[in-house]
Design an enzyme around this catalytic site. Structure first.
Site, PDB file in Angstrom:
ATOM      1  N   GLU A  43      -5.305  -5.237  10.584  1.00  0.00           N
ATOM      2  CA  GLU A  43      -4.285  -4.220  10.821  1.00  0.00           C
ATOM      3  C   GLU A  43      -4.556  -3.509  12.140  1.00  0.00           C
ATOM      4  OE1 GLU A  43      -2.372  -3.001   6.846  1.00  0.00           O
ATOM      5  OE2 GLU A  43      -4.044  -1.670   7.209  1.00  0.00           O
ATOM      6  N   HIS A  51      -9.461   0.914   4.979  1.00  0.00           N
ATOM      7  CA  HIS A  51      -8.196   1.151   5.681  1.00  0.00           C
ATOM      8  C   HIS A  51      -8.470   2.104   6.854  1.00  0.00           C
ATOM      9  CE1 HIS A  51      -4.115   2.424   6.559  1.00  0.00           C
ATOM     10  NE2 HIS A  51      -3.695   1.361   5.873  1.00  0.00           N
ATOM     11  N   GLU A  88      -6.937   4.544   7.954  1.00  0.00           N
ATOM     12  CA  GLU A  88      -6.754   5.967   7.641  1.00  0.00           C
ATOM     13  C   GLU A  88      -7.994   6.530   6.941  1.00  0.00           C
ATOM     14  OE1 GLU A  88      -3.022   5.479   5.626  1.00  0.00           O
ATOM     15  OE2 GLU A  88      -2.103   4.912   7.531  1.00  0.00           O
ATOM     16  N   ASN A 105       0.870  -1.183   0.000  1.00  0.00           N
ATOM     17  CA  ASN A 105       0.000   0.000   0.000  1.00  0.00           C
ATOM     18  C   ASN A 105       0.906   1.232   0.000  1.00  0.00           C
ATOM     19  OD1 ASN A 105      -1.774   2.067   0.543  1.00  0.00           O
ATOM     20  ND2 ASN A 105      -2.201   1.427   2.656  1.00  0.00           N
ATOM     21  N   SER A 130       3.459  -2.396  10.325  1.00  0.00           N
ATOM     22  CA  SER A 130       4.916  -2.364  10.463  1.00  0.00           C
ATOM     23  C   SER A 130       5.599  -3.683  10.069  1.00  0.00           C
ATOM     24  CB  SER A 130       5.307  -1.956  11.893  1.00  0.00           C
ATOM     25  OG  SER A 130       4.844  -0.640  12.167  1.00  0.00           O
ATOM     26  N   LYS A 155       0.116   4.270  -0.232  1.00  0.00           N
ATOM     27  CA  LYS A 155      -0.534   5.441   0.379  1.00  0.00           C
ATOM     28  C   LYS A 155      -0.350   6.681  -0.519  1.00  0.00           C
ATOM     29  CE  LYS A 155       0.204   3.470   4.904  1.00  0.00           C
ATOM     30  NZ  LYS A 155       0.024   3.670   6.331  1.00  0.00           N
ATOM     31  N   GLY A 210       2.447   2.014  10.791  1.00  0.00           N
ATOM     32  CA  GLY A 210       3.372   3.134  10.645  1.00  0.00           C
ATOM     33  C   GLY A 210       4.111   3.515  11.914  1.00  0.00           C
TER      34      GLY A 210
HETATM   35  C1  PEP Z   1      -0.713   0.035   6.027  1.00  0.00           C
HETATM   36  O1  PEP Z   1      -0.749   1.198   5.689  1.00  0.00           O
HETATM   37  O2  PEP Z   1      -1.631  -0.712   5.659  1.00  0.00           O
HETATM   38  C2  PEP Z   1       0.394  -0.418   6.855  1.00  0.00           C
HETATM   39  C3  PEP Z   1       0.306  -1.604   7.394  1.00  0.00           C
HETATM   40  O3  PEP Z   1       1.445   0.441   7.018  1.00  0.00           O
HETATM   41  P1  PEP Z   1       2.881   0.097   7.701  1.00  0.00           P
HETATM   42  O4  PEP Z   1       3.355  -1.185   7.079  1.00  0.00           O
HETATM   43  O5  PEP Z   1       3.744   1.253   7.359  1.00  0.00           O
HETATM   44  O6  PEP Z   1       2.641  -0.051   9.159  1.00  0.00           O
END
Ligand code: PEP
Length: 261
Positions: A174, A102, A104, A10, A219, A12, A180
């Site tokens: 997630e 997601h 976000e 992803n 992460s 973003k 992040g």
């Molecule tokens: C994500 O945005 O779906 C995500 C898991 O980000 P990160 O791997 O940076 O934690």
């Protein structure tokens, strides 16, 4: 039952068009020496403005090792919805997958479970596959409501779908506190929650639960993927930050492949 792993990147709101082309080419170069059949399903999800260019890079290469995904869509087929993008438009740019729900988007753009359900239906009706995200906040985890919150997100997202459509869909667990932040969820705990999600899918759709792929996200790094992929219910990863560099993303892909070979 063995499920083909998925590693999805992803991107973003990162990368101008040339960056997206370079990253797409970098991922394909890194995967060059591997047989397509041995690899997980590899997906990249650039921003809308780079989908066409990334798809061109993928089709010019012709290796067929990387699939294209989008990070969002709208559920209506057309109309006066300024700023939105339809499933058909995404299909037109070569997308096969769409990330929905997601955290976000839920947090900053008020995306609700009901909207996510409508999006999942529109994506499947349009012949694409949804990657449905779910996850708890740190406050919810500390309050002990992780499982009930996530089960509710899943029940609402999948409500009214057919068993066949659920079987080919993808879920990404997630934990919001792990996105992040560099804090990865303990692999056994991630596996426990993912098994709980699979059980929720089983209660709703029976054996489709054995086919749906459920990813972990939060992460994920090259150093974490092997332990994560060694767990019974984790079918792959949704990767944010570490998907923005070809070498780390390729290491995650090959790490997943090594465990499931
Ligand atoms: C994500 O945005 O779906 C995500 C898991 O980000 P990160 O791997 O940076 O934690």
């Amino acid at each position: 039952m063995s499920r083909r792993p998925i590693i999805a990147g992803n991107w973003k709101m990162h990368n101008l068009m040339q960056d997206a082309i370079d990253l797409t080419n970098g991922v394909m170069a890194g995967l060059k020496e591997y047989n397509k059949e041995d690899l997980p399903t590899v997906i990249i999800a650039p921003t809308f403005t780079s989908l066409y260019a990334a798809n061109k890079a993928l089709t010019d290469c012709g290796c067929g090792k990387v699939r294209l995904g989008a990070q969002n869509c709208y559920f209506e087929p057309k109309g006066a919805f300024t700023g939105e993008v339809t499933v058909e438009m995404l299909k037109d740019t070569g997308c096969e997958y769409v990330i929905i729900g997601h955290s976000e988007r839920r947090q900053y753009f008020s995306e609700t479970d009901e909207m996510i359900n409508k999006k999942a239906k529109a994506i499947l009706a349009g012949g694409l596959l949804p990657i449905i995200c779910c996850g708890e906040t740190l406050e919810q985890r500390e309050a002990g409501v992780t499982d009930s919150h996530i089960a509710s997100q899943i029940r609402k997202a999948l409500d009214g779908l057919s068993t066949e459509d659920v079987a080919k869909s993808v879920i990404a667990y997630e934990p919001i506190w792990a996105i992040g932040t560099g804090k990865t969820c303990d692999a056994d705990e991630a596996n426990r929650v993912i098994a709980m999600i699979r059980n929720t899918v089983r209660e709703m759709f029976g054996s489709a639960a054995d086919q749906i792929r459920i990813l972990y996200g939060g992460s994920v790094k090259p150093e974490t993927i092997e332990e994560q992929m060694s767990k019974s219910d984790i079918d792959g990863a949704l990767v944010g930050g570490a998907s923005l560099k070809a070498d780390s993303f390729v290491k995650i892909v090959t790490g997943a492949m090594a465990v499931r070979a």
